[in-house]
Every structure is written in structure tokens, then in C-alpha cells.
Scaffold this active site. Structure first.
Site, PDB file in Angstrom:
ATOM      1  CD  GLN A   1     -64.701-100.649  -4.741  1.00 22.65           C
ATOM      2  OE1 GLN A   1     -64.767 -99.426  -4.771  1.00 22.65           O
ATOM      3  NE2 GLN A   1     -65.781-101.400  -4.618  1.00 22.65           N
TER       4      GLN A   1
ATOM      5  CE  LYS B   1     -67.432 -96.967  -5.949  1.00 23.38           C
ATOM      6  NZ  LYS B   1     -66.913 -97.650  -4.749  1.00 23.38           N
TER       7      LYS B   1
ATOM      8  CG  ASP C   1     -66.250 -95.704   0.531  1.00 25.28           C
ATOM      9  OD1 ASP C   1     -67.273 -95.634  -0.172  1.00 25.28           O
ATOM     10  OD2 ASP C   1     -65.235 -96.336   0.209  1.00 25.28           O
TER      11      ASP C   1
END
Ligand code: GUN
Length: 291
Positions: free
Chosen positions: A96, A52, A119
């Protein structure tokens, strides 16, 4: 059988975002800035966050990687998120997953400002998505939609069978595929660990989304001829022939299933790269929303 190539499609998305970011820079506007929070030393999480952050650099986005010890307390993490929320330059925040077991995932997800929730996991984002309002879509299902769209795959009136009901993939993709829009307008069946006649249901699927996290679960005798199969699995299985000591397996028995399909995603190189492309799209949107 045609491959749904996530590497090619994600590159096309990234190329477009790179040009748009250069244009912003020339116009004196801020460039998108993603903050990624990585807790502990989970090998898979390290790999995903690394990809990412690298992708941000490739297309001219700023990124900040915040590495925190496995032992960090929930309060300390929440405080860190408050700081990132208050930092005007940061457009998108991702933490994450999975988190260490002493930290409550829902508290962390809810602490991120909905306006920075790239997200798409915040209850406000999910609620807006369910109601068909503009929202940040969760990256993996959004990436799947971008892939179906790129290949002009017909979805209207099709029977989509989703295997898995996670908050990250199964549940949101089932809602997104039923929305009255393209890609969407599907009749959706959600299967899970308590589903009784899974094989019969899968055999009815014009589109099958395998997102249960069990390597090579979907076999050829569960798929009808001409189906579109999207494999969301990325399980590490021990493999002594590999330098890393593991290989990546999808949820689909590719060798057996692929010959029956009209389209199928490979693993790796299918949904994985699309997840990153979708996250970057959300981060770009979050930046533009501040103009
Ligand atoms: N863990 C597995 N998938 C994801 C994702 O899309 N975002 C985050 N933050 N964590 C994940």
C-alpha cells in the site's frame, strides 16, 4: 443524469469472482491468494487495506496481511518481498502506498515479481500495458474502464480530458482510454498543474476524469452539458459533524456539476469500490495463470 454506481458494479464483479472461485475449489484447484503489505499507521491506508482484505474473504480468496513498522528499513522490506515472491501459494502482492519517506517507492515496486504485480505498477506491467500486450492494469484506471463498460458508455471518438498525471491514475487512464478497443478509442488530453487553459480544455471534454487530489476542484462552469464525469478524488477533510472527525470529498463539486452530466460517479461509492473489484480481478487472473 445517471449515477455510475461503483457499489453495484463492484458487487457484480465480486459475485462473479465468488462463483468462479467456488468452481475452482470444487475442481481441486488452488484459490486466489493476495498478500497485502501495510507499513506504518496511515489512517487512509489502513482503511483501504482493510477493505481489500475483507473483500478477499467475502469472495473466498485467501489473503495475508503483513503489517510492518513505520521504521522498517528499505532492505528489510525488500527482503520481505523476496519471501512473498518465492511463496508459490501467493498469487498477488500489493504494497500500500504511500511509503515512509526513507523508502524508495520505485525500488519496492520493481522488487515485486511482474507475475505477481496485481497493482499493475511494475515498469514491466506499465510497458506491456502501453504496448497493448496482456498486462495487469493498475486497479483504479482498470476499475474506471469496468464502470464505463458496465453502463455501455460510448467512448469511440470521444474527447476524454484527464486532470492529473500520476503513475497510479492519470497517466495510465490516459493511455488506456486511447487504446484501439472498447472502452477506448478516445482522443485524450492530459491536464496537470502546468496546464494553462484548463477550463477551456475541460469544457471540450465529452468524458472528464478528475484525478488531481484537490477537493471539489471541478466546478459546473468547467463542464459541458451531457459530459460523463468520473471523480477519482478521495480526500479526507475535517468535519466536526462526523464521528470520525472527517468527511470524504471528491475532486468534483458534485452538487454543481451533477445536473449538467449524462453520467457521474459519486464519492464515496463510485471509483473507490471499483478499485477493489479491479484488484480482485487481477489477483484472480494471476492465480489462473499458474494452472
Ligand atoms: N495508494 C493509493 N492507491 C493505491 C493503489 O491502488 N494501490 C496501492 N498499493 N496503493 C495505493
Amino acid at each position: 443524469m445517471q449515477l455510475l454506481d461503483g457499489k453495484i458494479v463492484s458487487q457484480a464483479v465480486k459475485d462473479r469472482l465468488k462463483v468462479q472461485t467456488e468452481e475452482r475449489l470444487e475442481a481441486g484447484k488452488k484459490v486466489p491468494h493476495l498478500a497485502a503489505v501495510l507499513i506504518g499507521n496511515n489512517g487512509a491506508s489502513e482503511t483501504y487495506v482493510g477493505s481489500k482484505v475483507r473483500s478477499c474473504a467475502e469472495i473466498g480468496f485467501k489473503s495475508t496481511l503483513i503489517r510492518l513498522e513505520e521504521s522498517i528499513s528499505e532492505d528489510e522490506l525488500l527482503y520481505k518481498l523476496d519471501e512473498l515472491n518465492a511463496d508459490f501459494d501467493i498469487d498477488g502482492i500489493l504494497v500500500q502506498l504511500p511509503l515512509p519517506s526513507h523508502i524508495a517507492e520505485e525500488k519496492v515496486i520493481e522488487r515485486i515479481l511482474a507475475s505477481k504485480d496485481v497493482d499493475g505498477f511494475h515498469p514491466e506491467s506499465v510497458g506491456r500495458m502501453v504496448q497493448g500486450l496482456p498486462a495487469y492494469y493498475p486497479a483504479t484506471p482498470y476499475g474506471i474502464l469496468l464502470l464505463l463498460e458496465h453502463y455501455n458508455i460510448e467512448t469511440k471518438g470521444k474527447h476524454a480530458v484527464v486532470i492529473g498525471r500520476s503513475n497510479i491514475v492519470g497517466r495510465p487512464i490516459s493511455i488506456m482510454l486511447s487504446k484501439p478497443d472498447y472502452p477506448g478509442n478516445c482522443t485524450v488530453t492530459v491536464c496537470h498543474s502546468q496546464t494553462k487553459n484548463l477550463k477551456e480544455l475541460c469544457l471540450q471534454g465529452d468524458i472528464i476524469i478528475a484525478a488531481l487530489g484537490r477537493p471539489e476542484f471541478l466546478k459546473a462552469d468547467m463542464v459541458k452539458d451531457g459530459a460523463v464525469v468520473v471523480d477519482v478524488g478521495i480526500t479526507r477533510v475535517p468535519d466536526a459533524s462526523k464521528k470520525s472527525g472527517f468527511s470524504i470529498k471528491g475532486d468534483v463539486d458534485f452538487e454543481g456539476v451533477a445536473p449538467k452530466c449524462s453520467y457521474i460517479t459519486p464519492v464515496p461509492g463510485g471509483v473507490g469500490p471499483m478499485t477493489i473489484a479491479a484488484l480482485l480481478m487481477n489477483t484472480y487472473k494471476a492465480c489462473v495463470a499458474k494452472d
